[in-house]
Design an enzyme around this catalytic site. Structure first.
Site, PDB file in Angstrom:
ATOM      1  N   GLY A 208       0.831  -1.205   0.000  1.00 42.00           N
ATOM      2  CA  GLY A 208       0.000   0.000   0.000  1.00 42.00           C
ATOM      3  C   GLY A 208       0.856   1.241   0.000  1.00 42.00           C
ATOM      4  N   GLY A 213       2.209   2.497   5.282  1.00 40.46           N
ATOM      5  CA  GLY A 213       3.208   1.441   5.490  1.00 40.46           C
ATOM      6  C   GLY A 213       4.230   1.853   6.534  1.00 40.46           C
ATOM      7  CD  GLU A 232       5.089  -3.825  -3.645  1.00 40.44           C
ATOM      8  OE1 GLU A 232       5.005  -2.624  -3.995  1.00 40.44           O
ATOM      9  OE2 GLU A 232       4.427  -4.745  -4.138  1.00 40.44           O
ATOM     10  CB  CYS A 269       3.803  -1.170  -6.887  1.00 42.25           C
ATOM     11  SG  CYS A 269       3.751  -2.916  -7.237  1.00 42.25           S
TER      12      CYS A 269
HETATM   13  P1  NAP Z   1      -3.287   2.559   1.950  1.00 39.10           P
HETATM   14  O1  NAP Z   1      -4.088   3.783   2.156  1.00 39.10           O
HETATM   15  O2  NAP Z   1      -1.872   2.557   2.366  1.00 39.10           O
HETATM   16  O3  NAP Z   1      -4.061   1.369   2.693  1.00 39.10           O
HETATM   17  C1  NAP Z   1      -3.488   0.075   2.779  1.00 39.10           C
HETATM   18  C2  NAP Z   1      -4.048  -0.639   3.987  1.00 39.10           C
HETATM   19  O4  NAP Z   1      -3.786   0.099   5.174  1.00 39.10           O
HETATM   20  C3  NAP Z   1      -5.552  -0.820   3.923  1.00 39.10           C
HETATM   21  O5  NAP Z   1      -5.846  -2.061   4.518  1.00 39.10           O
HETATM   22  C4  NAP Z   1      -6.069   0.304   4.781  1.00 39.10           C
HETATM   23  O6  NAP Z   1      -7.299   0.023   5.400  1.00 39.10           O
HETATM   24  C5  NAP Z   1      -5.006   0.392   5.847  1.00 39.10           C
HETATM   25  N1  NAP Z   1      -4.928   1.737   6.420  1.00 39.10           N
HETATM   26  C6  NAP Z   1      -5.089   2.923   5.794  1.00 39.10           C
HETATM   27  N2  NAP Z   1      -4.931   3.935   6.670  1.00 39.10           N
HETATM   28  C7  NAP Z   1      -4.675   3.370   7.868  1.00 39.10           C
HETATM   29  C8  NAP Z   1      -4.422   3.885   9.159  1.00 39.10           C
HETATM   30  N3  NAP Z   1      -4.389   5.188   9.394  1.00 39.10           N
HETATM   31  N4  NAP Z   1      -4.199   3.007  10.166  1.00 39.10           N
HETATM   32  C9  NAP Z   1      -4.230   1.678   9.946  1.00 39.10           C
HETATM   33  N5  NAP Z   1      -4.464   1.133   8.734  1.00 39.10           N
HETATM   34  C10 NAP Z   1      -4.678   1.961   7.703  1.00 39.10           C
HETATM   35  O7  NAP Z   1      -3.274   2.084   0.436  1.00 39.10           O
HETATM   36  P2  NAP Z   1      -4.445   2.021  -0.647  1.00 39.10           P
HETATM   37  O8  NAP Z   1      -5.773   2.218  -0.014  1.00 39.10           O
HETATM   38  O9  NAP Z   1      -4.229   0.812  -1.401  1.00 39.10           O
HETATM   39  O10 NAP Z   1      -4.145   3.219  -1.650  1.00 39.10           O
HETATM   40  C11 NAP Z   1      -3.793   4.478  -1.310  1.00 39.10           C
HETATM   41  C12 NAP Z   1      -2.452   4.804  -1.921  1.00 39.10           C
HETATM   42  O11 NAP Z   1      -1.512   3.718  -1.729  1.00 39.10           O
HETATM   43  C13 NAP Z   1      -2.450   4.985  -3.405  1.00 39.10           C
HETATM   44  O12 NAP Z   1      -2.860   6.253  -3.803  1.00 39.10           O
HETATM   45  C14 NAP Z   1      -1.013   4.678  -3.758  1.00 39.10           C
HETATM   46  O13 NAP Z   1      -0.210   5.812  -3.583  1.00 39.10           O
HETATM   47  C15 NAP Z   1      -0.585   3.639  -2.793  1.00 39.10           C
HETATM   48  N6  NAP Z   1      -0.561   2.251  -3.303  1.00 39.10           N
HETATM   49  C16 NAP Z   1       0.629   1.666  -3.527  1.00 39.10           C
HETATM   50  C17 NAP Z   1       0.664   0.360  -3.952  1.00 39.10           C
HETATM   51  C18 NAP Z   1       1.947  -0.341  -4.201  1.00 39.10           C
HETATM   52  O14 NAP Z   1       1.906  -1.437  -4.709  1.00 39.10           O
HETATM   53  N7  NAP Z   1       3.083   0.204  -3.851  1.00 39.10           N
HETATM   54  C19 NAP Z   1      -0.485  -0.358  -4.143  1.00 39.10           C
HETATM   55  C20 NAP Z   1      -1.687   0.249  -3.899  1.00 39.10           C
HETATM   56  C21 NAP Z   1      -1.705   1.555  -3.450  1.00 39.10           C
HETATM   57  P3  NAP Z   1      -8.716   0.197   4.630  1.00 39.10           P
HETATM   58  O15 NAP Z   1      -8.742  -0.859   3.588  1.00 39.10           O
HETATM   59  O16 NAP Z   1      -9.680  -0.072   5.701  1.00 39.10           O
HETATM   60  O17 NAP Z   1      -8.721   1.575   4.063  1.00 39.10           O
END
Ligand code: NAP
Length: 490
Positions: A208, A213, A232, A269
């Protein structure tokens, strides 16, 4: 020994708290760790079979929640099956246990040497945070889960709220193959945080954003008993085009680059976020034409779209950046619209904080360089990446190409290709230095992914009958063993 029977009726998928799921996983861990390798491999093949049998239903639910498109989703299911089957092969082979035997030597100087036998053992229950952008391949039955089960670790998955129904359905459809104690699903951010701090959880896999992360990595590190956290996160995935490659096939490279940036609406990613071209490359019109031809399309969710438009806007407003193609915000707030911006290598060095930002979605920054030195100096300031791609001409610019194809600050070096599309093969490395990951020694794809969930133990002078099977001299599991550093059997 047979696999433990499901302790809940196969059709049930009861909502669990993180604490309940972790406690049940801890209770199930010894039996899973003790399973003979062929049984563990059959479990992984059973999960692959269940995915295949239910692919139409699963893809339909995934499409409803993610709008990634049925063709892509079916392809991702096949990839997820391939991952499960690859880890079944890894388990059957047994080399992943890394068995080393140093026999005793009473005559060794300066002191007699004891019998030392070392192997990798499972860490225990693992928490896996599903990815938003891979509802199958990095989710409930994705690579983290497959590799952890291969290692002999029960898994508690924190479902991504971009596809909650799919997460529950996936768990439900494998209820006859794997008991809930060994693989369970929980929902909600608080439950996710609880998993990271739960004493029963021994490691975490996360895919994420860099911000979340990093926060969860810090949480794992702040435990009284810190645990490994394999995140990752974000990656810019630079693509470098040498002057000779630009002159020889610049237009083809420009077309293929736009295709790679916009594949899956840029929600990978490995999407190339930076394209280094020699100054006066003459490709602006081709780049504009190619990117303008890609229609706006829905992103995974409003939260991804909001982050896309915010990051794109702040990059586009920067004094050192000019638009090559910058569409207006679409009427549907969930939609992306592909965009290309441009700047110079010198400005990247002047404003690294502002310009070296991942824009998750179909946007990328074209960076022009004036000389080899200008290029190499700028590459030195880039943060760690999952991939670096070099487009060059063999036999030309040898000195530059050698510098570019060194290991660099990256996990995968690609020559004359594109980073999107990560092959599921044993040798694949999907990782890299921070901020690509929190653990640059490890990979989340490829056979070595299993090593994240294991730790070495050396047994000294332990009688054969008391040793784990893989370490015994009789080698009842017929795993590859190394004696005094040399392979002896398998
Ligand atoms: P994310 O916001 O980092 O969320 C990933 C996980 O963390 C989800 O299970 C989310 O829960 C949880 N989470 C979010 N905020 C949290 C907090 N404050 N405390 C505890 N857990 C939390 O990632 P995303 O939703 O996939 O996408 C957002 C951004 O991540 C994208 O815009 C992009 O920049 C990046 N991304 C990167 C990759 C990669 O492969 N590197 C992949 C996808 C996304 P919920 O599901 O309940 O929201």
């Amino acid at each position: 020994m047979s696999f433990p029977a499901p302790s809940t009726p196969p059709s049930s998928n009861p909502a669990r708290t993180a604490a309940e799921a972790a406690a049940r996983a801890r209770a199930a861990a010894p039996a899973l760790a003790a399973l003979p390798l062929p049984t563990r491999a059959s479990l992984l093949r059973g999960l692959s079979g269940a995915l295949g049998e239910n692919s139409a239903h699963l893809a339909a639910v995934a499409e409803d929640e993610t709008r990634l498109g049925l063709e892509r989703l079916h392809g991702e299911i096949r990839r997820t099956q391939a991952q499960l089957e690859m880890f079944a092969d890894v388990v059957e082979d047994g080399a992943f246990l890394d068995v080393m035997i140093d026999p005793p030597d009473a005559a060794a100087k300066p002191a007699p040497r004891p019998d030392i036998r070392r192997m990798l053992v499972p860490l225990g229950p693992v928490a896996v945070f599903s990815a938003s952008n891979f509802p199958f391949a990095f989710s409930v039955l994705g690579g983290d889960t497959a590799s952890a089960l291969a290692a002999g670790c029960p898994v508690v998955v924190k479902a991504h709220e971009g596809h909650p129904r799919l997460s529950d359905l996936t768990r439900e459809l494998v209820a006859r193959t794997v008991p809930e104690d060994v693989l369970s699903v929980v929902h909600g951010r608080e439950e996710g945080r609880s998993l990271v701090t739960d004493p029963a959880i021994r490691a975490v896999g996360f895919t994420g954003s860099t911000a979340v992360g990093r926060a969860l990595f810090d949480l794992a590190g702040s435990r009284p008993d810190p645990i490994p956290f394999y995140g990752e996160l974000g990656s810019l995935n630079p693509v470098v085009v040498t002057p000779a490659a630009c002159a020889a096939r610049g237009a083809d490279i420009a077309r293929e680059y736009v295709a790679s940036v916009t594949l899956g609406q840029g929600q990978f990613c490995t999407k190339p976020g930076l394209l280094f071209l020699p100054a006066r490359h003459g490709l602006d019109d081709t780049l504009r034409r190619e990117i303008a031809a890609i229609a706006p399309a829905p992103l995974l969710g409003r939260w991804i779209a909001a982050a896309y438009w915010e990051t794109l806007g702040s990059l586009a407003r920067h004094q050192a950046v000019s638009p090559l193609h910058l569409p207006g915000t679409p009427t549907d707030p969930r939609n992306s619209a592909p965009a290309l911006l441009t700047t110079s290598a010198k400005d990247i060095r002047a404003f690294p904080e502002e310009l070296l930002r991942e824009c998750f979605g179909p946007a990328s920054l074209v960076v022009t360089y004036d000389s080899h030195e200008d290029l190499l100096e700028t590459l030195d300031v880039l943060p760690g990446s999952l991939t670096t791609t070099v487009h060059g001409q063999e036999g030309a610019e040898d000195g530059l190409v050698r510098r570019l194809t060194g290991a660099g600050n990256t996990g995968r070096l690609i020559w004359n290709g594109w980073p999107t599309g990560v092959a599921v093969t044993p040798a694949m490395h999907h990782g890299g230095p921070w901020p690509a990951t929190t653990a640059p020694l490890h990979t989340s794809v490829g056979s070595r992914a299993v090593a994240r969930w294991m730790r070495p133990v050396a047994f000294q002078n332990v009688p054969d009958a008391l040793l784990p099977e893989p370490l015994r001299s009789t080698n009842p599991w017929t795993v590859p063993q190394h004696m005094d550093g040399a392979a002896i059997s398998g």
